[in-house]
Design an enzyme around this catalytic site. Structure first.
Site, short mmCIF file in Angstrom:
data_model
loop_
_atom_site.label_atom_id
_atom_site.label_comp_id
_atom_site.label_asym_id
_atom_site.label_seq_id
_atom_site.Cartn_x
_atom_site.Cartn_y
_atom_site.Cartn_z
N TYR A 3 -1.92 -0.19 10.72
CA TYR A 3 -2.02 -0.63 9.32
C TYR A 3 -0.75 -0.25 8.57
CZ TYR A 3 -3.71 -1.06 4.51
OH TYR A 3 -3.87 -1.41 3.19
N SER A 26 0.85 -1.19 0.00
CA SER A 26 0.00 0.00 0.00
C SER A 26 0.88 1.24 0.00
CB SER A 26 -0.88 -0.01 1.26
OG SER A 26 -1.52 1.23 1.46
#
Length: 245
Positions: A152, A139
């Site tokens: 995250y 990501s």
């Protein structure tokens, strides 16, 4: 493109929706034999029906080391080898650090980071034999940390570190390691956020731009995998044009 992947065996984790599903379909269309795994195994049925090539559906929980090993074994038993691992399984349970539900932290670390490590560990002997490839779906959060996404982001930074160490260990053996870092993608990932304010913020940000589609990420995966053997595309950062950070 299809010639490069024709007959190759690929295992895709987290294939019940979104990027995993789109990548599995694209690989099948390119001629690969694809094993797809997910906790929500019932949702793999439509994938097996839609894919043009041979698909093996597996009940897979990447947080369970035995489940991961079983999936790799089943893939090799069915197809005779394993050429590519696509580590896609992941959860995004964003929220502030203060007052956080620590079970959500554990779930993200176990799924996003440890799960991808378990899959690499189980698949690596076969990938070395095949001179294959590992594709890590990471990501933009693996490059830039942001408020309300600390854990995250930490899991995605961890994937980057693990992948670079892995690359150094196996590249001389012919195994390519590819990290794909998408920005906003139109998937259900943000819908699992339990904090209503953070979920609303994520929804608003997504609605403010032309988000990427799972097929866009699948195209990046196929691009990297279909380069000549002497070419290693180790990292692809792909954002929507409208995304500013």
């Amino acid at each position: 493109m299809s010639n490069a992947l024709d007959g190759k065996v690929v295992l895709v984790t987290g294939a019940s929706s979104g990027i995993g599903q789109g990548t599995a379909l694209a690989l099948s269309k390119a001629g690969a034999r694809v094993a797809v795994g997910a906790r929500r195994a019932d949702r793999l049925k439509s994938l097996t029906q839609d894919a043009p090539g041979e698909i093996l559906a597996l009940d897979l929980d990447v947080t369970d080391r035995q489940s991961v090993q079983n999936a790799v074994t089943a893939t090799v038993d069915r197809f005779g080898s394993l050429d590519v691992l696509v580590n896609n399984a992941g959860v995004m349970l964003s929220g502030p650090i203060l007052g956080a539900d620590l079970t959500e932290w554990t779930r993200m670390v176990e799924t996003n980071l440890l799960g991808s490590m378990y899959a690499v560990h189980a698949a690596l002997p076969h990938l070395l034999a095949a001179k294959g490839a590992v594709v890590q779906i990471s990501s933009t959060s693996g490059r830039t940390a942001s408020a309300a996404s600390a854990v995250y982001g930490a899991t995605k930074f961890g994937i980057t570190a693990f992948s670079e160490a892995l690359r150094q260990e196996v590249t001389a053996e012919g195994v390519r390691v590819i990290v794909i870092e998408p920005g906003f993608v139109d998937t259900e990932l943000a819908s699992h956020i339990s904090d209503p304010a953070i979920q609303a913020m994520a929804k608003s940000m997504a609605e403010s731009m032309r988000t990427l589609q799972p097929e866009d990420i699948a195209s990046a995966v196929l691009y990297a995998l279909t380069q000549p053997e002497h070419v290693a595309v180790n990292e692809i950062l792909i954002r929507p044009t409208d995304q500013t950070r």
